[in-house]
Design an enzyme around this catalytic site. Structure first.
Site: not given
Ligand code: APR
Length: 232
Positions: A56, A104, A170
């Site tokens: 990554r 994180h 996001g």
């Molecule tokens: N622009 C904005 N939002 C987006 C886009 C985009 N182009 N593409 C996807 N998303 C949104 C998705 O709809 C979702 O709501 O981003 C979000 C991603 O969610 P996750 O994949 O769950 O990521 P995140 O919320 O940051 O995860 C939180 O989980 O795995 C742990 O430590 C890790 O920091 C991470 C935490």
């Protein structure tokens, strides 16, 4: 200047080519969280964990901040912007944001397996199996794994409690305690959420949803907050 607090998640970096976790094709579809992002996984197979983060980190070096990151930098002309990010990438910093709190951890840093307060910048992209801290203990990624404490949560709550405006960008709001930060925003302040998908949140009545990807969504937010067109 009013304080604008941003809580960002993986979605803000998606348009820079970095996978999110829980979307279709996301990282947690490819890898078992417990194998690569937990102390148990590290104890069982540290080489696999190192490789997961080295890969990554290597990919991150080829990625660049996108328009969403740049828009948050330009908002610093109008607001005292403080970013609280769940992301371990350094795209907010590389875009030029001045106040970034990683709750994180940070992909481009390593920490001692024995003394977690010993944190080091990683030159290049890999932590090697024989990389040691100054006291001679193996280095591991400076990332908060599932089940580990989130030491930056306290300062994050303090920052959020002083927000005049809060913007969530996001994040699926799936992971606690990070997701609970919204609940620390002062009652009655403007609350925005930028996400192209539906995000489940308890008190949706409070939230101004901008149902866009981050790049476009920050541009819309910029216009609503400043009445101007961004120049980035
Ligand atoms: N622009 C904005 N939002 C987006 C886009 C985009 N182009 N593409 C996807 N998303 C949104 C998705 O709809 C979702 O709501 O981003 C979000 C991603 O969610 P996750 O994949 O769950 O990521 P995140 O919320 O940051 O995860 C939180 O989980 O795995 C742990 O430590 C890790 O920091 C991470 C935490």
């Amino acid at each position: 200047m009013q304080k604008l607090v941003v809580l960002s998640g993986a979605g803000i970096s998606a348009e820079s080519g970095i996978k999110t976790f829980r979307d279709m094709g996301g990282l947690w579809e490819e890898y078992d969280i417990m194998e690569v992002a937990s102390p148990q996984g590290w104890a069982r197979n540290p080489e696999l964990v190192q490789k997961f983060y080295n890969d990554r980190r290597k990919q991150l070096l080829e990625c660049r901040p996108n328009r969403a990151h740049l828009g948050l930098v330009e908002l610093e002309k109008y607001f005292d912007v403080e970013i609280i990010t769940q992301n371990v990438d350094d795209l907010h910093e590389r875009a030029g944001s001045k106040k970034v709190l990683h709750i994180h951890g940070e992909l481009r840093k390593a920490q001692s397996t024995k003394y977690p307060e010993l944190v080091y910048d990683i030159e290049g992209w890999e932590i090697k199996d024989d990389d040691r801290c100054e006291k001679g203990f193996q280095l591991r990624p400076h990332v908060v794994w599932f089940g580990e404490p989130v030491p930056a949560m306290e300062p994050a709550i303090e920052i959020t409690a002083r927000a005049d405006i809060m913007v969530v960008i996001g994040t699926s709001l799936n992971v606690y305690p990070a997701a609970s930060l919204i609940d620390f925003a002062p009652a009655g302040i403007p609350l925005y959420l930028i996400d192209p998908n539906e995000v489940i949140y308890s008190d949706t009545s409070r939230i101004n949803v901008i149902k866009e990807k981050a790049g476009k969504g920050v541009e819309v937010l910029f216009g609503r907050l400043t009445g101007e067109k961004p120049t980035y």
